[in-house]
Motif scaffolding. Structure first.
Motif, PDB file in Angstrom:
ATOM      1  N   CYS A   1     -19.490 -19.666  35.205  1.00  0.00           N
ATOM      2  CA  CYS A   1     -18.593 -20.596  34.526  1.00  0.00           C
ATOM      3  C   CYS A   1     -17.504 -19.763  33.857  1.00  0.00           C
ATOM      4  O   CYS A   1     -17.538 -18.540  33.907  1.00  0.00           O
TER       5      CYS A   1
ATOM      6  N   ARG B   1     -25.401 -27.763  40.580  1.00  0.00           N
ATOM      7  CA  ARG B   1     -24.596 -28.456  39.559  1.00  0.00           C
ATOM      8  C   ARG B   1     -25.251 -29.777  39.160  1.00  0.00           C
ATOM      9  O   ARG B   1     -25.195 -30.191  37.999  1.00  0.00           O
TER      10      ARG B   1
ATOM     11  N   LEU C   1     -27.914 -29.191  36.611  1.00  0.00           N
ATOM     12  CA  LEU C   1     -27.322 -29.012  35.276  1.00  0.00           C
ATOM     13  C   LEU C   1     -26.927 -30.357  34.678  1.00  0.00           C
ATOM     14  O   LEU C   1     -27.156 -30.609  33.497  1.00  0.00           O
ATOM     15  N   HIS C   2     -26.356 -31.218  35.502  1.00  0.00           N
ATOM     16  CA  HIS C   2     -25.907 -32.535  35.037  1.00  0.00           C
ATOM     17  C   HIS C   2     -27.089 -33.388  34.577  1.00  0.00           C
ATOM     18  O   HIS C   2     -26.997 -34.109  33.572  1.00  0.00           O
TER      19      HIS C   2
ATOM     20  N   PRO D   1     -29.619 -31.871  30.409  1.00  0.00           N
ATOM     21  CA  PRO D   1     -28.689 -31.396  29.384  1.00  0.00           C
ATOM     22  C   PRO D   1     -29.133 -30.107  28.693  1.00  0.00           C
ATOM     23  O   PRO D   1     -28.300 -29.276  28.344  1.00  0.00           O
TER      24      PRO D   1
ATOM     25  N   ALA E   1     -27.932 -27.317  30.887  1.00  0.00           N
ATOM     26  CA  ALA E   1     -26.478 -27.140  30.809  1.00  0.00           C
ATOM     27  C   ALA E   1     -26.044 -26.519  29.480  1.00  0.00           C
ATOM     28  O   ALA E   1     -25.011 -25.850  29.410  1.00  0.00           O
TER      29      ALA E   1
ATOM     30  N   ARG F   1     -24.647 -18.881  29.394  1.00  0.00           N
ATOM     31  CA  ARG F   1     -24.648 -18.501  30.815  1.00  0.00           C
ATOM     32  C   ARG F   1     -24.353 -17.024  30.995  1.00  0.00           C
ATOM     33  O   ARG F   1     -23.568 -16.435  30.261  1.00  0.00           O
TER      34      ARG F   1
END
Length: 197
Positions: free
Chosen positions: A84, A113, A116-117, A120, A123, A127
């Motif tokens: 990221c 992804r 991650l969505h 939470p 996410a 990182r």
């Protein structure tokens, strides 16, 4: 009728990789979160990584309800191996530094992804990324970008950086054998036509 498979490595018995899977210890704890679509994949590298590392765990799913509890371990600092903009490159441990709980999503970029969505707490983790990685040995895959690695290659590269001078290349032996076996099964001509760059 399906071919009999090894209960440990999940490969057909005639192509069992267990004799090549090492038994490596690491300061770093590795938690692999595998998207369900990867489980039946012929080249399931996350499973090989989890089998070869004593301090690793493989979880399969899309939503991990117990993830908040898994991430809070007093002896480790949790972080997510995922690129990221605000990412920090991994470096070796300083003396007396608390080791990482390295969380590694396993799946296509799109599926990772999605993990991650849907989670939470995942996410929200800090990182980390790999600063410099050797080219992928995954010769059967067209990588979406330069520097893209399979899950097992990313884990080995991360551990080699964090725990140098200890080397984790032995984890790649079953992976290399798996790739060679797939190439042999398809034939050299098909491999050259479809996969040589």
């Amino acid at each position: 009728m399906p071919r009999p498979t090894c209960s440990r490595c999940q490969r057909p018995l005639g192509h069992c990789l267990c004799s090549l899977i090492p038994d490596l210890d690491s300061r770093t704890r590795v938690l692999i979160l595998q998207h369900p679509s990867e489980v039946g994949h012929a080249l399931n590298t996350a499973r090989l990584a989890a089998l070869g590392l004593r301090n690793a765990e493989l979880r399969v799913g899309e939503v991990f309800d117990d993830l908040p509890q898994l991430l809070v371990q007093p002896d480790y600092r949790a972080c997510l191996l995922f690129p990221c903009e605000e990412v920090v490159a991994l470096t070796g441990y300083a003396p007396n530094e608390k080791p990482l709980l390295l969380v590694v999503p396993d799946g296509t970029w799109r599926k990772a992804r999605k993990l991650l969505h849907l989670n939470p707490s995942l996410a929200a983790l800090p990182r980390v990324s790999l600063d410099v990685a050797a080219p992928s040995r995954y010769r059967l895959r067209k990588a979406p970008e330069v520097g893209a690695l399979s899950t097992i290659e990313a884990i080995v590269t991360a551990l080699d950086v964090l725990e140098a001078p200890q080397c984790f290349d032995a984890l790649l032996q079953p992976f290399d054998a798996l790739i060679e076996g797939q190439i042999a099964a398809m034939g050299q001509d098909v491999f050259i036509r479809n996969h040589q760059r």
